[in-house]
Write an enzyme that holds these catalytic residues in place. Structure first.
Site, short mmCIF file in Angstrom:
data_model
loop_
_atom_site.label_atom_id
_atom_site.label_comp_id
_atom_site.label_asym_id
_atom_site.label_seq_id
_atom_site.Cartn_x
_atom_site.Cartn_y
_atom_site.Cartn_z
N GLY A 1 -23.09 34.63 43.42
CA GLY A 1 -23.80 34.60 44.69
C GLY A 1 -23.05 33.81 45.75
N ASN B 1 -21.46 34.70 48.31
CA ASN B 1 -21.30 35.31 49.63
C ASN B 1 -22.35 34.83 50.64
OD1 ASN B 1 -22.90 37.31 47.76
ND2 ASN B 1 -23.66 37.69 49.82
N ILE C 1 -26.42 28.74 49.71
CA ILE C 1 -25.79 27.60 49.04
C ILE C 1 -24.51 28.03 48.33
CG2 ILE C 1 -26.11 25.97 47.12
CD1 ILE C 1 -29.10 25.88 48.02
N GLY C 2 -24.49 29.24 47.79
CA GLY C 2 -23.29 29.73 47.13
C GLY C 2 -22.12 29.82 48.08
N SER D 1 -33.54 24.18 40.63
CA SER D 1 -34.34 24.06 41.84
C SER D 1 -35.36 22.95 41.70
CB SER D 1 -35.08 25.38 42.12
OG SER D 1 -36.03 25.23 43.15
N TYR E 1 -40.96 32.36 40.16
CA TYR E 1 -39.66 31.86 40.62
C TYR E 1 -39.38 30.48 40.05
CZ TYR E 1 -36.12 29.73 43.57
OH TYR E 1 -35.01 29.06 43.99
#
Length: 293
Positions: A11, A13, A16-17, A136, A161
């Site tokens: 991730g 792109n 946070i990535g 998280s 989530y």
């Protein structure tokens, strides 16, 4: 560890990535962006190179929601890895439960099962590497339902989530225990970004446009650039050790990275062992064998 040469960021792109990848590139690492979209990965690479001239950025096609695609993704890597940051994830707010192409609840499938399976295929490339799992703050208030990991009996997107992120963190701590038991030189570290908001995140052309912010949010929380720092520190700091949890200093929500004491439900070996076994069943992969146990 020595200065990292090759780092995979799932991730990488966006969000946070992206900022994890940008900061690692600033430190001199070659960064591999794991992303479903070549176009979005290209835009992220352009944004990084605009700030870090000469940065070496590559793309690895990666769809964590499609387990059958992950081996070919790993096969496309040209070299070994010094570190991998398991950052990619989705958060749905729609009331209807959704499933991956494999028939698994989509958030659990993408956030946890995909990274579990990816670890299996990456295992031969991780000699001496660091595996960083991005959890998280939401996981603090959740508990895993080991009899209903995929929320088939009761589905609430916010709870699902949080549980998917807790599954990731539980896996990260258990992975380090099993790496130690296998005599591996690799290590697993867990991090979390705190309260990272788009409205406090600096703009990056082609990647992120900063929306309006509020003064109160800036006091309590921080941007995704700051939220990336615990993961970057876990990759770069030679004093970081396997099995640790790193997050923002101020109430776990904002500030510089610091070493945290994880909550007991995140590190419980019994829960983690059941999660590991069920993840193996759901993915059809034997990660213990891949780790040499």
């Amino acid at each position: 560890m020595a200065r990292p040469v090759n780092v995979l960021v799932t991730g990488g792109n966006a969000g946070i990535g992206y900022f994890t990848a940008e900061q690692l590139a600033e430190a001199g690492a070659t960064v591999v962006l794991g992303s479903r979209s070549r176009t979005k990965a290209g835009a992220a690479a352009d944004a990084i190179r605009a700030r870090v001239p000469g940065a070496v950025i590559r793309h690895m096609p990666l769809d964590l929601g499609d387990l059958s695609s992950l081996k070919s993704s790993v096969d496309s890597l040209e070299t070994g890895l010094d570190a991998v940051v398991f950052n990619a994830g989705i958060a749905l707010d729609a009331p209807d439960r959704r499933e991956s192409v494999d028939g698994h609840e989509l958030m659990f499938a993408t956030n946890h099962l995909g990274h579990f399976a990816l670890t299996c295929w990456l295992a031969p490339l991780l000699d001496g590497a660091r595996v960083i799992t991005v959890g998280s703050f939401a996981a603090r208030s959740e508990r895993l339902d080991l009899d209903d990991l995929q929320s088939t009996g009761s589905y609430d997107p916010k709870r699902t989530y949080g549980r998917s992120k807790l599954a990731q963190m539980s896996f990260g701590f258990e992975l380090d225990r099993r790496l130690r038991a296998a005599g591996s030189s690799a290590m697993s570290i867990v991090v979390h970004p705190g309260g990272a908001l788009d409205s406090l995140t600096p703009a990056r052309p082609g990647v992120h446009t900063r929306p309006a912010s509020t003064r109160l949010a800036g006091v309590l929380l921080h941007g995704k650039d700051a939220g990336a720092r615990p993961a970057v520190r876990a990759v770069l700091d030679p004093d970081v050790e396997g099995g640790q949890l790193w997050g923002p200093r101020q109430f776990g929500l904002r500030g510089k990275p610091h070493l945290e004491r994880p909550h007991a439900h995140m590190t419980d070996p019994g829960t983690a062992a059941v999660l590991w076994e069920k993840s193996s069943e759901l993915t059809g992969l034997d990660l213990d064998e891949a780790l040499g146990r």
